[in-house]
Scaffold this active site. Structure first.
Site, PDB file in Angstrom:
ATOM      1  N   GLU A 114       2.361 -11.540  49.651  1.00  0.00           N
ATOM      2  CA  GLU A 114       3.358 -10.777  48.904  1.00  0.00           C
ATOM      3  C   GLU A 114       2.647  -9.760  48.018  1.00  0.00           C
ATOM      4  O   GLU A 114       1.424  -9.774  47.875  1.00  0.00           O
ATOM      5  CB  GLU A 114       4.255 -11.718  48.080  1.00  0.00           C
ATOM      6  N   HIS A 158      13.744  -6.559  40.915  1.00  0.00           N
ATOM      7  CA  HIS A 158      13.241  -6.638  42.288  1.00  0.00           C
ATOM      8  C   HIS A 158      13.581  -5.334  42.989  1.00  0.00           C
ATOM      9  O   HIS A 158      14.719  -4.876  42.938  1.00  0.00           O
ATOM     10  CB  HIS A 158      13.862  -7.816  43.031  1.00  0.00           C
ATOM     11  N   ARG A 162       5.465  -5.229  41.518  1.00  0.00           N
ATOM     12  CA  ARG A 162       6.911  -5.021  41.579  1.00  0.00           C
ATOM     13  C   ARG A 162       7.399  -3.916  40.667  1.00  0.00           C
ATOM     14  O   ARG A 162       8.306  -3.169  41.023  1.00  0.00           O
ATOM     15  CB  ARG A 162       7.638  -6.329  41.232  1.00  0.00           C
ATOM     16  N   HIS A 179      16.001  -9.374  38.421  1.00  0.00           N
ATOM     17  CA  HIS A 179      15.576 -10.510  39.233  1.00  0.00           C
ATOM     18  C   HIS A 179      14.977 -11.652  38.419  1.00  0.00           C
ATOM     19  O   HIS A 179      15.212 -12.815  38.731  1.00  0.00           O
ATOM     20  CB  HIS A 179      14.546 -10.025  40.256  1.00  0.00           C
ATOM     21  N   ARG A 233       5.662 -10.345  36.129  1.00  0.00           N
ATOM     22  CA  ARG A 233       5.361 -11.549  36.912  1.00  0.00           C
ATOM     23  C   ARG A 233       4.779 -11.197  38.279  1.00  0.00           C
ATOM     24  O   ARG A 233       5.314 -10.375  39.010  1.00  0.00           O
ATOM     25  CB  ARG A 233       6.644 -12.356  37.104  1.00  0.00           C
TER      26      ARG A 233
END
Length: 512
Positions: A118, A233, A278, A337, A372
């Protein structure tokens, strides 16, 4: 309205039925414990919806030091390095513990864990269960384990309303259920209530997640930390309703790319492109949409024909909109998110209020910093749940004072969503944040249905106003620079209310 006094044995009380809450209860067994859940176990929690899995250094080419380096880079200078290192070194053992609880992790032909990639990870280290249904599978196993243990008393359909506190020490908790108002005596309470997505119009969270754990802690005068850091997100399924269906980052990890209506891959000039952190991808998508473009995820070539097998839940969500990811582009846009901020806790999950712990998304451990790293959230919840349980088990119950009944209406976030969504989105500025704080102040000060959601939104807005820089998920075009020293931001509800009152112009008196 009925008021009952329960839990005379002063068992620890856990508020929240997601992964964090369930694991704290399991680790406390055989000590008797009360687990309060607003919804039936296995429903209503963000944990059930988690697609990405758990990040842990399990591969032959990986180690926790590499995982830590990626986490610190994504956290943009604000992570607590020591805490992050401790959590990430414990992550592989946490995976093994879940395995023992019966979680069916995805494995290859030889039985080894199948590891995914990811964004912002330098190695394949995402452990999945049931493809894109990791949270659902973990919850299945944990709910079954909880229901099988007699020492865990589960009270479902019960909503927490207020913590009873005297001399900065927990005395119990007021709740509502269909029979009326209930009071549970307790000198030891764990908040495991999840996030804040329901405060926004566009979110991938259950809309019932409205920051109630933050409100409980704030009304008890607990210190909260880093509330301004809200993660969006970048690839929520556009047109899927509210809450929005999530297109997991794992899809981009398998090679899917972002394009606009012209077919342009507009992230090509950004370092790591689709696999950038992100916040970087979310801002790029936001800005491209602001220019009048539409944005799509193109998974036709990769994962391609393997899409439905690898991501059955996402394929089903797309199918409801008539989209076949093998043949069609998937329309996306950013959505709220995850919340990096929360109740400020120490290494054992203790808050600034004696007898109050926090675990999971509602807690600010220092792992995530300003942004995060993908799939570190479930890892944090699983690892920290054990430490919270160990510390709680070693903390004896205290004498409890009688608590006076309190009035606290069921929360309604509807009046605050416009202010929160407009001012606290992907891009923030002083004018919008100040306006939001002024509009939320009167709601937060009165004892009405919008009071708790407004108080949470107000604290986030004031924290965002105070951070006059752009860092991680907090981006301000009016302060685009990056301060040389990263400083954690602490806040209390009293401080936020006072700051908001200072923003409210004094009335102009007409001359006589």
């Amino acid at each position: 309205m009925s008021v009952e006094i329960r839990n005379s044995e002063d068992r620890p009380v856990i508020v929240g039925g997601g992964i964090a809450g369930l694991l704290v209860a399991l680790h406390l067994a055989p000590e008797p414990v009360l687990l309060l859940s607003q919804a039936r176990l296995g429903t209503g929690a963000s944990s059930v919806w988690a697609q990405g899995g758990l990040a842990a250094a399990m591969g032959d080419d990986d180690d926790p030091a590499l995982h830590l380096a990626d986490t610190l880079a994504a956290g943009d200078g604000l992570c607590d390095r020591a805490m992050a290192s401790r959590i990430l070194h414990a992550a592989p053992g946490a995976i093994a513990a879940l395995d023992r609880y019966g979680v069916r992790f995805d494995r290859g032909p030889e039985g080894k864990l199948r590891l995914g990639l990811e964004a912002a990870h330098s190695r394949r280290r995402i452990v999945h269960a049931d493809g894109d249904g990791s949270g659902r599978e973990i919850m299945r196993a944990l709910v079954a384990a909880v229901r099988a243990i007699p020492s865990i008393t589960v009270v479902e359909g019960t909503a927490a309303r207020r913590l009873a506190v005297a001399d900065n020490a927990i005395q119990g908790i007021w709740t509502d259920d269909p029979t009326g108002r209930l009071f549970f005596r307790a000198s030891r309470i764990v908040l495991a209530t999840g996030g804040i997505g329901g405060l926004f119009f566009d979110t991938t969270n259950p809309t019932g997640n409205i920051g109630q754990g933050l409100a409980l802690a704030a009304r008890a005068d607990a210190i909260l930390a880093d509330l301004e850091f809200v993660q969006f997100h970048p690839t929520a399924l556009d047109g899927s309703g509210s809450p929005m269906a999530l297109i997991s980052e794992a899809v981009r990890g398998e090679g899917a790319i972002l394009v606009d209506e012209t077919g342009q891959r507009f992230l090509a000039g950004i370092e790591r492109a689709e696999l950038a952190p992100r916040d970087v991808v979310a801002r790029a998508v936001w800005n491209h949409l602001a220019l009048g473009h539409r944005v799509f995820l193109d998974a036709r070539a990769r994962p391609g024909p393997d899409f439905a097998r690898r991501f059955p839940g996402i394929a089903a969500a797309c199918g409801k909109l008539g989209i076949d990811p093998v043949r069609n582009l998937i329309p996306i846009r950013p959505a709220q998110h995850y919340h990096m901020g929360g109740v400020a806790v120490d290494a054992s999950g203790r808050s600034s209020v004696s007898g109050l712990w926090a675990c999971g998304e509602v807690a600010a451990t220092g792992l995530h910093g300003a942004n995060r790293l993908a799939s570190n959230s479930l890892t944090e919840a699983v690892v920290c749940a054990r430490w919270v349980a160990e510390d709680l088990a070693g903390t004896p119950a205290r004498p409890i004072r009688p608590a006076a009944a309190v009035e606290c209406p069921a929360p309604d976030p509807t009046p605050v969503r416009a202010s929160v969504s407009h001012a606290l989105g992907v891009m923030r500025d002083e004018e919008g944040l100040s306006a939001a704080a002024r509009s939320l102040l009167p709601l937060a000060e009165r004892n009405g249905p919008a009071s708790d959601p407004a108080a949470v939104g107000l604290m986030i807005a004031i924290a965002a106003l105070r951070r006059r820089e752009s860092r991680g998920a907090h981006h301000r075009p009016d302060y685009p620079h990056h301060e040389a020293v990263a400083i954690r931001s602490d806040i209390t509800l009293h401080a936020a209310l006072a700051a908001a009152r200072d923003l409210t112009p004094a009335p102009v008196l007409e001359s006589l």
